[in-house]
Design a protein around this motif. Sequence first.
Motif, PDB file in Angstrom:
ATOM      1  N   VAL A  50       7.795  34.701  15.573  1.00  0.00           N
ATOM      2  CA  VAL A  50       8.397  35.626  16.780  1.00  0.00           C
ATOM      3  C   VAL A  50       9.399  36.079  15.764  1.00  0.00           C
ATOM      4  CG1 VAL A  50       7.767  34.130  18.445  1.00  0.00           C
ATOM      5  CG2 VAL A  50      10.296  33.578  17.800  1.00  0.00           C
ATOM      6  N   LYS A  66       7.986  42.900  19.833  1.00  0.00           N
ATOM      7  CA  LYS A  66       6.463  42.269  20.502  1.00  0.00           C
ATOM      8  C   LYS A  66       5.962  41.382  20.303  1.00  0.00           C
ATOM      9  CE  LYS A  66       1.509  43.491  21.272  1.00  0.00           C
ATOM     10  NZ  LYS A  66       0.791  44.129  20.287  1.00  0.00           N
ATOM     11  N   SER A  67       6.356  39.994  20.320  1.00  0.00           N
ATOM     12  CA  SER A  67       5.813  38.373  19.631  1.00  0.00           C
ATOM     13  C   SER A  67       7.407  38.020  20.421  1.00  0.00           C
ATOM     14  CB  SER A  67       5.517  38.111  18.278  1.00  0.00           C
ATOM     15  OG  SER A  67       7.360  37.858  17.958  1.00  0.00           O
ATOM     16  N   LYS A  68       8.356  38.554  21.008  1.00  0.00           N
ATOM     17  CA  LYS A  68       9.052  37.858  21.390  1.00  0.00           C
ATOM     18  C   LYS A  68       9.271  37.729  22.736  1.00  0.00           C
ATOM     19  CE  LYS A  68      12.857  37.965  17.779  1.00  0.00           C
ATOM     20  NZ  LYS A  68      13.151  38.438  16.929  1.00  0.00           N
ATOM     21  N   ALA A  84       7.067  38.689  24.308  1.00  0.00           N
ATOM     22  CA  ALA A  84       4.614  37.798  24.854  1.00  0.00           C
ATOM     23  C   ALA A  84       5.793  36.511  25.124  1.00  0.00           C
ATOM     24  CB  ALA A  84       3.969  38.479  23.785  1.00  0.00           C
ATOM     25  N   VAL A  85       6.062  35.972  24.246  1.00  0.00           N
ATOM     26  CA  VAL A  85       6.488  34.495  24.259  1.00  0.00           C
ATOM     27  C   VAL A  85       7.122  34.114  25.588  1.00  0.00           C
ATOM     28  CG1 VAL A  85       8.320  33.971  22.572  1.00  0.00           C
ATOM     29  CG2 VAL A  85       7.051  32.248  22.275  1.00  0.00           C
ATOM     30  N   LYS A 117      -0.268  35.494  26.097  1.00  0.00           N
ATOM     31  CA  LYS A 117      -1.249  34.696  24.809  1.00  0.00           C
ATOM     32  C   LYS A 117      -1.173  35.508  23.579  1.00  0.00           C
ATOM     33  CE  LYS A 117      -0.858  29.823  24.860  1.00  0.00           C
ATOM     34  NZ  LYS A 117      -0.074  29.144  23.491  1.00  0.00           N
ATOM     35  N   ALA A 169       0.824  37.807  21.555  1.00  0.00           N
ATOM     36  CA  ALA A 169       1.463  37.410  21.100  1.00  0.00           C
ATOM     37  C   ALA A 169       1.055  36.570  20.025  1.00  0.00           C
ATOM     38  CB  ALA A 169       2.458  36.159  21.745  1.00  0.00           C
ATOM     39  N   LYS A 170      -0.236  35.879  19.843  1.00  0.00           N
ATOM     40  CA  LYS A 170      -0.519  35.991  19.178  1.00  0.00           C
ATOM     41  C   LYS A 170      -0.482  34.627  18.184  1.00  0.00           C
ATOM     42  CE  LYS A 170      -3.561  40.194  18.262  1.00  0.00           C
ATOM     43  NZ  LYS A 170      -3.099  41.424  17.766  1.00  0.00           N
ATOM     44  N   LEU A 171      -0.025  33.527  18.934  1.00  0.00           N
ATOM     45  CA  LEU A 171       0.870  32.200  18.203  1.00  0.00           C
ATOM     46  C   LEU A 171      -0.132  31.458  17.898  1.00  0.00           C
ATOM     47  CD1 LEU A 171       4.467  32.416  20.074  1.00  0.00           C
ATOM     48  CD2 LEU A 171       4.153  33.256  18.061  1.00  0.00           C
ATOM     49  N   GLY A 222       3.133  27.948  19.502  1.00  0.00           N
ATOM     50  CA  GLY A 222       3.460  28.360  21.114  1.00  0.00           C
ATOM     51  C   GLY A 222       3.954  27.595  21.941  1.00  0.00           C
TER      52      GLY A 222
END
Length: 297
Positions: A62, A66-68, A70-71, A163, A166-168, A173
């Motif tokens: 993360v 954006k990823s932070k 999203a998660v 999800k 996030a693309k984790l 994830g």
Amino acid sequence: MRKGIIYAVLTYLCWGLLPLYWRMFDTMSAMEVLSHRILWSFVFVAIIVIVAKRWKHMKAAVVDRKSKVAVILCSLLITCNWLIFIWAVNDNHVIETSLGYYMNPLISVLFAVVFLKERLYLGQWLAIILAGVGVLMLSIQYGHIPWISISLAVTFALYGLAKKMAKLDVLLGLTWETLIVFPISLFYLVFIHAQGTATLSTLSSSSLILLLLAGVATAMPLFWFAKATELLPLSMVGFIQYIAPTTSLLLAIFVFNESFTSGQLSSFILIWGALILYSITTFRTNKSTQQLKTVPS
């Protein structure tokens, strides 16, 4: 493909049987059960991450804003979804939970159109309208909007959307999702223990062991789901997913003895029809696309 089908069936069968699992803790409040689910899910996935020597990748998973965001959204949405589901199961609303997960694929498609600007074909639009009529009929019968079904469908559809943003990695994830709400759950459990309102001590030894295994019951189907999506076409996974709400519906009628009226049956038939129409349209569209890709230029 055979392995993929096995993974998918295991996933959705487990999710469909979850009402049986959570009903064993009906003497506990939904919030207390949820807090234990989050606590032991985090412990279980954290152990796996450490054993797999992937903890060092947690921070790197993360890195951007954006990823932070999203998660965090994923964590809050799945927590709300779990709370509603546990409460509904232990308050004798299993039929409404099954309806929610029948509606979920169509809500997800609607969100894909609104937020991701994906294009729908006529058959898919008709399926969404048909499902909407089914939900409207249920609302008239109940005398109110079936908010349990809609809440479950919407929170899980938004969770899927977050999800996608996030693309984790699946394992990392899930670890982040449980880690974010872990402190709140732990604080709540300590608080009710200090207040003397915790019901953990009232459980039998077997129930206590099963509660501690809530992390396994939560994480394993998610891992199987990830494997299924790797090995199978998404359209096939989408079709197999109806095992879960069908299993829950059968449990509600034949095990929990919930009332299932002819009016409810009519609404469910409309929603089942919508799902069949959507599945056929999607399958044909995907097949046509694949054929076009194989035509030499």
